[in-house]
Design a protein around this motif. Structure first.
Motif, PDB file in Angstrom:
ATOM      1  N   LYS A 173      47.479  27.785  50.371  1.00  0.00           N
ATOM      2  CA  LYS A 173      47.508  26.649  51.294  1.00  0.00           C
ATOM      3  C   LYS A 173      47.056  27.120  52.671  1.00  0.00           C
ATOM      4  CE  LYS A 173      52.466  27.246  52.240  1.00  0.00           C
ATOM      5  NZ  LYS A 173      52.586  28.488  51.461  1.00  0.00           N
ATOM      6  N   SER A 174      46.789  26.187  53.545  1.00  0.00           N
ATOM      7  CA  SER A 174      46.333  26.542  54.890  1.00  0.00           C
ATOM      8  C   SER A 174      47.329  27.484  55.554  1.00  0.00           C
ATOM      9  CB  SER A 174      46.152  25.285  55.739  1.00  0.00           C
ATOM     10  OG  SER A 174      45.052  24.528  55.293  1.00  0.00           O
ATOM     11  N   GLY A 175      46.803  28.534  56.138  1.00  0.00           N
ATOM     12  CA  GLY A 175      47.636  29.524  56.800  1.00  0.00           C
ATOM     13  C   GLY A 175      47.886  30.766  55.973  1.00  0.00           C
ATOM     14  N   ASP A 176      47.626  30.696  54.657  1.00  0.00           N
ATOM     15  CA  ASP A 176      47.832  31.855  53.792  1.00  0.00           C
ATOM     16  C   ASP A 176      46.757  32.909  54.027  1.00  0.00           C
ATOM     17  OD1 ASP A 176      50.049  30.729  52.666  1.00  0.00           O
ATOM     18  OD2 ASP A 176      49.117  30.272  50.737  1.00  0.00           O
ATOM     19  N   GLN A 177      47.154  34.174  53.928  1.00  0.00           N
ATOM     20  CA  GLN A 177      46.202  35.276  54.034  1.00  0.00           C
ATOM     21  C   GLN A 177      45.642  35.627  52.664  1.00  0.00           C
ATOM     22  OE1 GLN A 177      48.110  38.640  56.002  1.00  0.00           O
ATOM     23  NE2 GLN A 177      46.923  38.221  57.837  1.00  0.00           N
ATOM     24  N   VAL A 178      44.354  35.967  52.626  1.00  0.00           N
ATOM     25  CA  VAL A 178      43.705  36.408  51.388  1.00  0.00           C
ATOM     26  C   VAL A 178      42.959  37.707  51.664  1.00  0.00           C
ATOM     27  CG1 VAL A 178      43.488  34.141  50.314  1.00  0.00           C
ATOM     28  CG2 VAL A 178      41.716  34.911  51.892  1.00  0.00           C
ATOM     29  N   ASN A 179      42.877  38.548  50.634  1.00  0.00           N
ATOM     30  CA  ASN A 179      42.139  39.799  50.749  1.00  0.00           C
ATOM     31  C   ASN A 179      40.646  39.543  50.639  1.00  0.00           C
ATOM     32  OD1 ASN A 179      44.500  41.365  50.900  1.00  0.00           O
ATOM     33  ND2 ASN A 179      44.671  41.423  48.671  1.00  0.00           N
ATOM     34  N   LEU A 180      39.868  40.221  51.477  1.00  0.00           N
ATOM     35  CA  LEU A 180      38.414  40.066  51.461  1.00  0.00           C
ATOM     36  C   LEU A 180      37.740  41.420  51.268  1.00  0.00           C
ATOM     37  CD1 LEU A 180      37.907  37.617  54.480  1.00  0.00           C
ATOM     38  CD2 LEU A 180      38.085  37.034  52.050  1.00  0.00           C
ATOM     39  N   GLU A 181      36.808  41.455  50.333  1.00  0.00           N
ATOM     40  CA  GLU A 181      35.929  42.615  50.184  1.00  0.00           C
ATOM     41  C   GLU A 181      34.499  42.123  50.234  1.00  0.00           C
ATOM     42  OE1 GLU A 181      34.315  45.913  47.029  1.00  0.00           O
ATOM     43  OE2 GLU A 181      36.375  45.217  46.736  1.00  0.00           O
ATOM     44  N   CYS A 182      33.790  42.527  51.278  1.00  0.00           N
ATOM     45  CA  CYS A 182      32.398  42.102  51.444  1.00  0.00           C
ATOM     46  C   CYS A 182      31.494  42.863  50.475  1.00  0.00           C
ATOM     47  CB  CYS A 182      31.947  42.332  52.878  1.00  0.00           C
ATOM     48  SG  CYS A 182      32.969  41.491  54.110  1.00  0.00           S
ATOM     49  N   ASP A 183      30.331  42.306  50.226  1.00  0.00           N
ATOM     50  CA  ASP A 183      29.367  42.930  49.323  1.00  0.00           C
ATOM     51  C   ASP A 183      29.000  44.318  49.845  1.00  0.00           C
ATOM     52  OD1 ASP A 183      27.308  43.622  47.637  1.00  0.00           O
ATOM     53  OD2 ASP A 183      26.381  41.650  47.660  1.00  0.00           O
ATOM     54  N   ILE A 184      29.247  45.333  49.040  1.00  0.00           N
ATOM     55  CA  ILE A 184      29.033  46.715  49.469  1.00  0.00           C
ATOM     56  C   ILE A 184      27.558  47.019  49.739  1.00  0.00           C
ATOM     57  CG2 ILE A 184      28.751  47.681  47.139  1.00  0.00           C
ATOM     58  CD1 ILE A 184      30.507  50.055  48.134  1.00  0.00           C
TER      59      ILE A 184
END
Length: 211
Positions: A173-184
């Protein structure tokens, strides 16, 4: 290496913090098939090493750097997590190259339905948006997704029903943190071209490198 194609969702059974790191125990079934101690499993996109296991759980140590970079430390007991085993050499490459090394976190700012798809918008810092390009790949909580739009402040992906059902993303939901891994690939290209930043790309440089 992972592909970002989630095999199942598990649940956090135990999260024990130490002085700086932690130990995590997760319930699972599919990802435990053929898994042994020392193997890697991505938990919300974070590559973790299995240190103990039973027929329906596995345990992994989480170092301080991982807690700083990811959302694992914010997960509560019984929280659902996306799980994927490391890709075998004979496996299909269904997503994109995912290392399991999180670059940082983003914040969900909106979910919007469009026919059978759901748009998810995520705010991210400039240091990560720098590597996120429209129609490029991004791993969100370990899920391989295609970037639909990018602005100076955020980016958006469009989720098909199958992805929504098989992963945890639409439970956010809005406000939740998510892990991000950008294209290497983008990071490698930038690193290789770094010496050229001061003088730019010249015809001589292109010629020397086969262009």
């Amino acid at each position: 290496m992972f592909t970002g194609i989630i095999e199942e969702t598990g649940r956090i059974l135990r999260f024990e913090r130490g002085a700086k790191g932690a130990q995590l125990t997760v319930s699972a079934s599919t990802v435990l098939t053929d898994t042994k101690i020392g193997d890697s499993i991505a938990v919300n996109g974070v590559c973790l090493t299995v240190t103990a296991m039973s027929h329906d759980t596995f345990t992994a140590d989480v170092m301080a750097e991982t807690l700083r970079r990811s959302n694992l430390g914010a997960l509560s007991h019984s929280a659902s997590v996306n799980l994927e085993r490391a890709m075998p050499a004979i496996g299909r490459f269904g997503g994109h190259i995912v290392s399991g090394h999180i670059d940082g976190t983003g914040t969900v700012t909106g979910l919007r339905q469009e026919d059978n798809a759901t748009w998810v918008t995520i705010a991210a810092p400039p240091s990560l948006l720098h590597y996120i390009v429209e129609k490029g790949s991004i791993a969100i909580d370990g899920i391989s997704l295609t970037v639909a739009t990018v602005t100076d402040n955020d980016f958006a992906v469009s989720i098909i029903p199958h992805t929504g059902t098989e992963t945890t993303l639409l439970n956010r939901k809005s406000g939740d943190q998510v892990n991000l891994e950008c294209d290497i690939l983008g990071k490698y290209v930038e690193k290789l071209l770094a010496p050229q930043k001061t003088r730019g790309i010249t015809m001589e440089f292109l010629s020397q490198h086969g262009f």
